[in-house]
Design a protein around this motif. Structure first.
Motif, PDB file in Angstrom:
ATOM      1  N   SER A  65      32.192   7.534  88.433  1.00 19.68           N
ATOM      2  CA  SER A  65      30.988   8.100  89.036  1.00 19.68           C
ATOM      3  C   SER A  65      30.891   9.598  88.752  1.00 19.68           C
ATOM      4  CB  SER A  65      31.006   7.839  90.538  1.00 19.68           C
ATOM      5  OG  SER A  65      29.882   8.422  91.143  1.00 19.68           O
ATOM      6  N   LYS A  66      32.016  10.287  88.888  1.00 29.96           N
ATOM      7  CA  LYS A  66      32.040  11.725  88.601  1.00 29.96           C
ATOM      8  C   LYS A  66      31.727  11.987  87.131  1.00 29.96           C
ATOM      9  CE  LYS A  66      34.606  15.856  89.530  1.00 29.96           C
ATOM     10  NZ  LYS A  66      35.495  16.453  90.478  1.00 29.96           N
ATOM     11  N   LEU A  67      32.346  11.205  86.241  1.00 31.75           N
ATOM     12  CA  LEU A  67      32.099  11.365  84.798  1.00 31.75           C
ATOM     13  C   LEU A  67      30.632  11.122  84.454  1.00 31.75           C
ATOM     14  CD1 LEU A  67      35.340   9.626  83.563  1.00 31.75           C
ATOM     15  CD2 LEU A  67      34.703  11.997  83.032  1.00 31.75           C
ATOM     16  N   LYS A  68      30.046  10.101  85.053  1.00 30.76           N
ATOM     17  CA  LYS A  68      28.627   9.822  84.808  1.00 30.76           C
ATOM     18  C   LYS A  68      27.764  10.975  85.304  1.00 30.76           C
ATOM     19  CE  LYS A  68      26.808   5.832  84.995  1.00 30.76           C
ATOM     20  NZ  LYS A  68      26.408   4.540  84.533  1.00 30.76           N
ATOM     21  N   GLY A  69      28.106  11.508  86.477  1.00 34.79           N
ATOM     22  CA  GLY A  69      27.365  12.639  87.019  1.00 34.79           C
ATOM     23  C   GLY A  69      27.454  13.873  86.128  1.00 34.79           C
ATOM     24  N   LEU A  70      28.577  13.997  85.441  1.00 31.30           N
ATOM     25  CA  LEU A  70      28.789  15.116  84.523  1.00 31.30           C
ATOM     26  C   LEU A  70      28.251  14.827  83.125  1.00 31.30           C
ATOM     27  CD1 LEU A  70      32.429  15.976  85.640  1.00 31.30           C
ATOM     28  CD2 LEU A  70      30.373  17.365  86.050  1.00 31.30           C
ATOM     29  N   LYS A  71      27.680  13.635  82.944  1.00 30.04           N
ATOM     30  CA  LYS A  71      27.100  13.193  81.670  1.00 30.04           C
ATOM     31  C   LYS A  71      28.116  13.153  80.538  1.00 30.04           C
ATOM     32  CE  LYS A  71      22.578  14.774  83.057  1.00 30.04           C
ATOM     33  NZ  LYS A  71      21.550  15.759  82.908  1.00 30.04           N
ATOM     34  N   ALA A  72      29.340  12.760  80.886  1.00 31.60           N
ATOM     35  CA  ALA A  72      30.385  12.628  79.854  1.00 31.60           C
ATOM     36  C   ALA A  72      30.065  11.445  78.950  1.00 31.60           C
ATOM     37  CB  ALA A  72      31.750  12.429  80.511  1.00 31.60           C
ATOM     38  N   VAL A  73      30.312  11.617  77.661  1.00 32.28           N
ATOM     39  CA  VAL A  73      30.112  10.520  76.700  1.00 32.28           C
ATOM     40  C   VAL A  73      31.445   9.948  76.245  1.00 32.28           C
ATOM     41  CG1 VAL A  73      27.879  11.381  75.927  1.00 32.28           C
ATOM     42  CG2 VAL A  73      29.962  12.098  74.727  1.00 32.28           C
ATOM     43  N   GLY A  74      32.513  10.590  76.652  1.00 32.90           N
ATOM     44  CA  GLY A  74      33.841  10.120  76.281  1.00 32.90           C
ATOM     45  C   GLY A  74      34.900  10.681  77.205  1.00 32.90           C
ATOM     46  N   VAL A  75      36.042   9.978  77.209  1.00 33.81           N
ATOM     47  CA  VAL A  75      37.203  10.419  77.976  1.00 33.81           C
ATOM     48  C   VAL A  75      38.407  10.336  77.052  1.00 33.81           C
ATOM     49  CG1 VAL A  75      38.759   9.899  79.899  1.00 33.81           C
ATOM     50  CG2 VAL A  75      36.299   9.597  80.179  1.00 33.81           C
ATOM     51  N   LEU A  76      39.176  11.390  77.023  1.00 32.36           N
ATOM     52  CA  LEU A  76      40.428  11.409  76.268  1.00 32.36           C
ATOM     53  C   LEU A  76      41.576  11.434  77.267  1.00 32.36           C
ATOM     54  CD1 LEU A  76      39.425  13.906  73.495  1.00 32.36           C
ATOM     55  CD2 LEU A  76      40.032  11.521  73.184  1.00 32.36           C
ATOM     56  N   ALA A  77      42.476  10.471  77.118  1.00 38.44           N
ATOM     57  CA  ALA A  77      43.604  10.347  78.035  1.00 38.44           C
ATOM     58  C   ALA A  77      44.908  10.598  77.300  1.00 38.44           C
ATOM     59  CB  ALA A  77      43.614   8.946  78.648  1.00 38.44           C
ATOM     60  N   VAL A  78      45.671  11.580  77.752  1.00 36.29           N
ATOM     61  CA  VAL A  78      47.000  11.846  77.193  1.00 36.29           C
ATOM     62  C   VAL A  78      48.007  11.301  78.197  1.00 36.29           C
ATOM     63  CG1 VAL A  78      48.662  13.625  76.539  1.00 36.29           C
ATOM     64  CG2 VAL A  78      46.258  13.862  75.880  1.00 36.29           C
ATOM     65  N   VAL A  79      48.648  10.205  77.793  1.00 30.19           N
ATOM     66  CA  VAL A  79      49.562   9.506  78.693  1.00 30.19           C
ATOM     67  C   VAL A  79      50.785   9.015  77.932  1.00 30.19           C
ATOM     68  CG1 VAL A  79      47.743   8.785  80.282  1.00 30.19           C
ATOM     69  CG2 VAL A  79      48.343   7.314  78.365  1.00 30.19           C
ATOM     70  N   VAL A  80      51.846   8.768  78.665  1.00 28.73           N
ATOM     71  CA  VAL A  80      53.068   8.236  78.066  1.00 28.73           C
ATOM     72  C   VAL A  80      52.928   6.740  77.807  1.00 28.73           C
ATOM     73  CG1 VAL A  80      55.523   7.797  78.444  1.00 28.73           C
ATOM     74  CG2 VAL A  80      54.548   9.984  79.090  1.00 28.73           C
ATOM     75  N   ASN A  81      52.377   6.026  78.794  1.00 28.05           N
ATOM     76  CA  ASN A  81      52.296   4.576  78.700  1.00 28.05           C
ATOM     77  C   ASN A  81      50.837   4.114  78.737  1.00 28.05           C
ATOM     78  OD1 ASN A  81      52.566   1.819  78.872  1.00 28.05           O
ATOM     79  ND2 ASN A  81      53.500   1.820  80.895  1.00 28.05           N
ATOM     80  N   PRO A  82      50.257   3.799  77.577  1.00 29.71           N
ATOM     81  CA  PRO A  82      48.866   3.348  77.548  1.00 29.71           C
ATOM     82  C   PRO A  82      48.630   2.040  78.311  1.00 29.71           C
ATOM     83  CG  PRO A  82      49.668   3.831  75.334  1.00 29.71           C
ATOM     84  CD  PRO A  82      50.835   3.906  76.257  1.00 29.71           C
ATOM     85  N   LYS A  83      49.710   1.298  78.576  1.00 28.81           N
ATOM     86  CA  LYS A  83      49.573   0.024  79.286  1.00 28.81           C
ATOM     87  C   LYS A  83      49.796   0.163  80.789  1.00 28.81           C
ATOM     88  CE  LYS A  83      50.611  -2.432  75.184  1.00 28.81           C
ATOM     89  NZ  LYS A  83      50.966  -3.518  74.457  1.00 28.81           N
TER      90      LYS A  83
END
Length: 129
Positions: A65-83
């Motif tokens: 909801s926050k991302l939509k409100g900010l009109k984000a078109v993408g999210v980049l996630a830096v994580v150790v475990n993608p699963k």
């Protein structure tokens, strides 16, 4: 983002990371900013609309909801475990909201091939126009 940058060259991106990966996120942001300006004939810029650590208490619906409100078109996630179950949940929630979710494994944040792939993917996202 330069104040005079045309909106057609700006992509609104959210960034999330595991709390243990703040250092890798900082490295990734610096490296991506260097690469993204060189993937097309005209320089591209990312407007960093969100930068937040996520954990098991993060509410996916509220995040999307926050991302939509900010009109984000993408999210980049830096994580150790993608699963990780929370990352999978966030990914599905973003995709359902038509927000591209891209995972960058923490050990790969400075790999040039990964940075180029991410930059090209960002280039293909809708601009601020």
């Amino acid at each position: 983002v330069p104040t005079d940058a045309p909106k057609s060259q700006i992509r609104r991106i959210g960034y999330i990371y595991s709390a243990a990966n703040r250092r890798e996120m900082d490295l990734f942001l610096r490296s991506l900013d260097e690469v993204i300006g060189t993937v097309s004939k005209k320089p591209l810029f990312t407007r960093k609309v969100l930068l937040v650590a996520v954990d098991e208490s993060t509410e996916s619906a509220a995040m999307v909801s926050k991302l939509k409100g900010l009109k984000a078109v993408g999210v980049l996630a830096v994580v150790v475990n993608p699963k990780d179950p929370k990352i999978v949940e966030l990914s599905k929630a973003c995709e359902a909201a038509k927000i591209k979710f891209m995972i960058v494994p923490a050990p790969d944040v400075q790999k040039s091939a990964v940075l180029r792939d991410v930059a090209v993917d960002i280039m293909l996202r809708p601009s601020e126009m």
